[in-house]
Design a protein around this motif. Structure first.
Motif, PDB file in Angstrom:
ATOM      1  N   GLY A 300       0.808  -1.227   0.000  1.00 33.19           N
ATOM      2  CA  GLY A 300       0.000   0.000   0.000  1.00 33.19           C
ATOM      3  C   GLY A 300       0.835   1.267   0.000  1.00 33.19           C
ATOM      4  O   GLY A 300       0.720   2.102   0.909  1.00 33.19           O
ATOM      5  N   TRP A 301       1.627   1.452  -1.040  1.00 35.34           N
ATOM      6  CA  TRP A 301       2.498   2.627  -1.129  1.00 35.34           C
ATOM      7  C   TRP A 301       1.719   3.929  -1.303  1.00 35.34           C
ATOM      8  O   TRP A 301       2.313   5.017  -1.207  1.00 35.34           O
ATOM      9  N   HIS A 302       0.425   3.860  -1.569  1.00 34.48           N
ATOM     10  CA  HIS A 302      -0.336   5.097  -1.751  1.00 34.48           C
ATOM     11  C   HIS A 302      -0.322   5.966  -0.497  1.00 34.48           C
ATOM     12  O   HIS A 302      -0.609   7.166  -0.551  1.00 34.48           O
ATOM     13  N   THR A 303       0.013   5.360   0.647  1.00 36.57           N
ATOM     14  CA  THR A 303       0.085   6.147   1.885  1.00 36.57           C
ATOM     15  C   THR A 303       1.237   7.143   1.860  1.00 36.57           C
ATOM     16  O   THR A 303       1.242   8.102   2.649  1.00 36.57           O
ATOM     17  N   TYR A 304       2.195   6.937   0.974  1.00 38.30           N
ATOM     18  CA  TYR A 304       3.331   7.861   0.880  1.00 38.30           C
ATOM     19  C   TYR A 304       3.009   8.933  -0.156  1.00 38.30           C
ATOM     20  O   TYR A 304       3.556   8.973  -1.238  1.00 38.30           O
ATOM     21  N   LYS A 305       2.085   9.809   0.219  1.00 38.49           N
ATOM     22  CA  LYS A 305       1.662  10.879  -0.684  1.00 38.49           C
ATOM     23  C   LYS A 305       2.515  12.124  -0.544  1.00 38.49           C
ATOM     24  O   LYS A 305       2.691  12.875  -1.504  1.00 38.49           O
ATOM     25  N   HIS A 327       3.614  11.218  -3.982  1.00 36.24           N
ATOM     26  CA  HIS A 327       2.613  10.591  -4.859  1.00 36.24           C
ATOM     27  C   HIS A 327       3.013   9.194  -5.322  1.00 36.24           C
ATOM     28  O   HIS A 327       2.903   8.859  -6.500  1.00 36.24           O
ATOM     29  N   TYR A 328       3.465   8.354  -4.396  1.00 40.27           N
ATOM     30  CA  TYR A 328       3.677   6.951  -4.725  1.00 40.27           C
ATOM     31  C   TYR A 328       2.325   6.287  -4.999  1.00 40.27           C
ATOM     32  O   TYR A 328       1.282   6.748  -4.549  1.00 40.27           O
ATOM     33  N   LYS A 329       2.372   5.201  -5.714  1.00 36.10           N
ATOM     34  CA  LYS A 329       1.156   4.437  -6.017  1.00 36.10           C
ATOM     35  C   LYS A 329       1.307   3.022  -5.461  1.00 36.10           C
ATOM     36  O   LYS A 329       2.417   2.526  -5.231  1.00 36.10           O
ATOM     37  N   ASN A 330       0.166   2.370  -5.226  1.00 37.17           N
ATOM     38  CA  ASN A 330       0.204   0.976  -4.782  1.00 37.17           C
ATOM     39  C   ASN A 330       0.897   0.110  -5.827  1.00 37.17           C
ATOM     40  O   ASN A 330       0.842   0.399  -7.024  1.00 37.17           O
ATOM     41  N   PRO A 358       6.411   1.497  -7.397  1.00 34.72           N
ATOM     42  CA  PRO A 358       5.404   2.481  -7.000  1.00 34.72           C
ATOM     43  C   PRO A 358       5.834   3.917  -7.265  1.00 34.72           C
ATOM     44  O   PRO A 358       5.066   4.842  -7.045  1.00 34.72           O
ATOM     45  N   ASN A 360       6.676   7.513  -8.672  1.00 33.10           N
ATOM     46  CA  ASN A 360       6.159   8.437  -9.675  1.00 33.10           C
ATOM     47  C   ASN A 360       7.339   9.105 -10.365  1.00 33.10           C
ATOM     48  O   ASN A 360       8.130   9.808  -9.733  1.00 33.10           O
TER      49      ASN A 360
END
Length: 445
Positions: A300-305, A327-330, A358, A360
């Motif tokens: 769940g890399w989306h937590t690293y926004k 803005h990493y993505k899962n 993940p 960007n």
């Protein structure tokens, strides 16, 4: 000064999450040979990491294992028409596990592992030195675990993860081209060329973070086993770090020391996630000597926004606090492995990993040259004694490359002078590859 302090602090903290570049598991020498699968396999003490539920199937009174790995990684960056290559130290992730039987259906144990240890050294004077020169990152996790086999076919397990770490970062502070241009306007014949006029070393420690590792495993029949494992998100909080500024020569010191002196006094805190990981696995034994396994891991890399920097000095904060977008993505990783028992004492293994990045590319920093990777592996185990196993494996990491990747940064001298747009962008084409040999030993009775 406000901007340069924020950028320096951000670079230091971000490296505590540099695991993405090396989040390929390099912990078990035995399982590394079959692509580090293990969520649906009964691995004794090593199950505490892969899936605590697997520990419930352990049929030994005591099981001990230890593995050490050597990550020999090289990253390259093409800037303009020229390639620049890292000069990295060897990273040595490891895992030590010990488990024992309480009852036939109740097991417990503890393991220590280093899932985020890495290092990268771009050298002091390459074109991206203003973003990163080198970094050494080490993290440790200790996990006490208990597992209960509810029925002969069904087991559950849980472990408490306690993690801590440290980072040692070197980065440039001043763009040498901007320095030369300003010196030329002032009529000075001094030129720095590619040499970084001033650099900073930042070291910091993270507070202890806690999380949990839980899993379930079920034998469908004598051939098929399925499992699921969840490792929770943990938040690493960086304490006030220590900064030390160095200069290329006395000329640079004389020009820049007054401007950069405040960095030596800037303490900061920051938080970053170690994301949650959910893995599903299945194993299949078509014949007694052959084991096939497939794991699918979702991170769940989306937590690293974003990354927020907070300075401890009330005279600096909140004016110097900074918000930095990531803005990493899962991302998914897929692992396919096989093991074949040639004899009662000798096993061979092979595997293949597809690890999706993940990162960007519009916020791409050379401190973490992440990209999608394909990773084949081979391995073997030899048992000179019935209860003793010696394991060896080799993994090759082949990055698929990332072109035209870049990030913005603040040009310190332009920000100070107000003579131009201080926001600059660094772009490059990146390539990564690594060899990861592993050696392990296990003993049980």
């Amino acid at each position: 000064m406000k901007r340069i302090l924020s950028v320096v602090a951000a670079s230091a903290v971000t490296l505590s999450l540099a695991a993405e570049g090396y989040q390929v598991n390099t912990l078990s020498a035995r399982q590394r040979g079959m692509a580090h699968t293990g969520v649906a396999q009964k691995l004794g003490a090593e199950s505490m990491y892969f899936n605590p539920a697997g520990l419930g199937f352990m049929d030994k009174t005591l099981d001990l294992s230890a593995s050490v790995n050597a990550v020999v990684a090289t990253a390259k960056a093409k800037v303009g028409d020229e390639w620049y290559e890292t000069d990295n130290d060897v990273s040595t992730p490891m895992m030590i596990s010990a488990a024992f039987s309480i009852y036939d259906n109740l097991k417990a144990g503890i393991n220590l592992y280093t899932p985020y240890g890495s290092s990268i050294n771009w050298t002091n004077n390459w074109p991206g030195a203003v973003l990163n020169q080198s970094v050494k990152l080490s993290t440790f996790t200790v996990q006490p675990t208990v597992s209960w086999r509810i029925t002969p076919k069904l087991s559950i397990g849980a472990g408490l993860m306690v993690a801590w770490g440290s980072v040692d970062l070197n980065k440039g502070l001043v763009n040498p081209a901007t320095m030369d241009a300003m010196l030329a306007l002032a009529g000075s014949p001094v030129k720095f060329g590619n040499a970084m006029p001033a650099s900073v070393n930042l070291t910091g420690n993270a507070n202890i973070a806690c999380g949990f590792n839980v899993g379930v495993m079920y034998d469908i029949n004598s051939q098929w086993t399925v499992g699921a494992n969840f490792r929770s998100k943990m938040t690493m909080k960086v304490k006030a770090g220590e900064a030390k500024v160095s200069y290329y020569n006395d000329i640079a010191r004389g020009i820049l020391e007054e401007k950069l002196s405040l960095i030596n006094e800037a303490d900061f805190t920051a938080e970053m996630p170690m994301p949650a990981v959910l893995t599903f696995g299945v194993s299949y034994k078509p014949v007694n000597k052959l084991l096939l396994a497939l794991d699918a891991q979702f991170t769940g890399w989306h937590t690293y926004k974003d990354l927020n920097i907070h300075f401890l000095d009330g005279n600096i904060s909140p004016y110097y606090d900074q918000y930095i977008e990531k803005h990493y993505k899962n991302a998914w990783a897929f692992r396919l492995g096989a093991q074949y028992g040639i004899t009662d004492r000798f096993d061979v293994r092979a595997g293949l990993i597809l690890d999706l990045t993940p990162v960007n590319k519009n916020y791409y920093n050379p401190e973490t040259p992440g990209m999608t990777k394909i990773e084949p592996s081979v391995g073997l185990s030899f048992r000179p004694l019935r209860n003793l196993s010696i394991d060896f494996s080799m993994l090759y990491v082949a990055g698929l490359g990332e072109d035209n990747a870049g990030c913005d940064y603040i040009d310190f001298l332009l920000a100070q002078s107000g003579s131009g747009n201080a926001v600059k962008r660094f772009e490059a084409d990146y390539r990564v590859h690594a060899f990861v040999p592993s050696l392990g030993v296990s003993f049980s009775f």
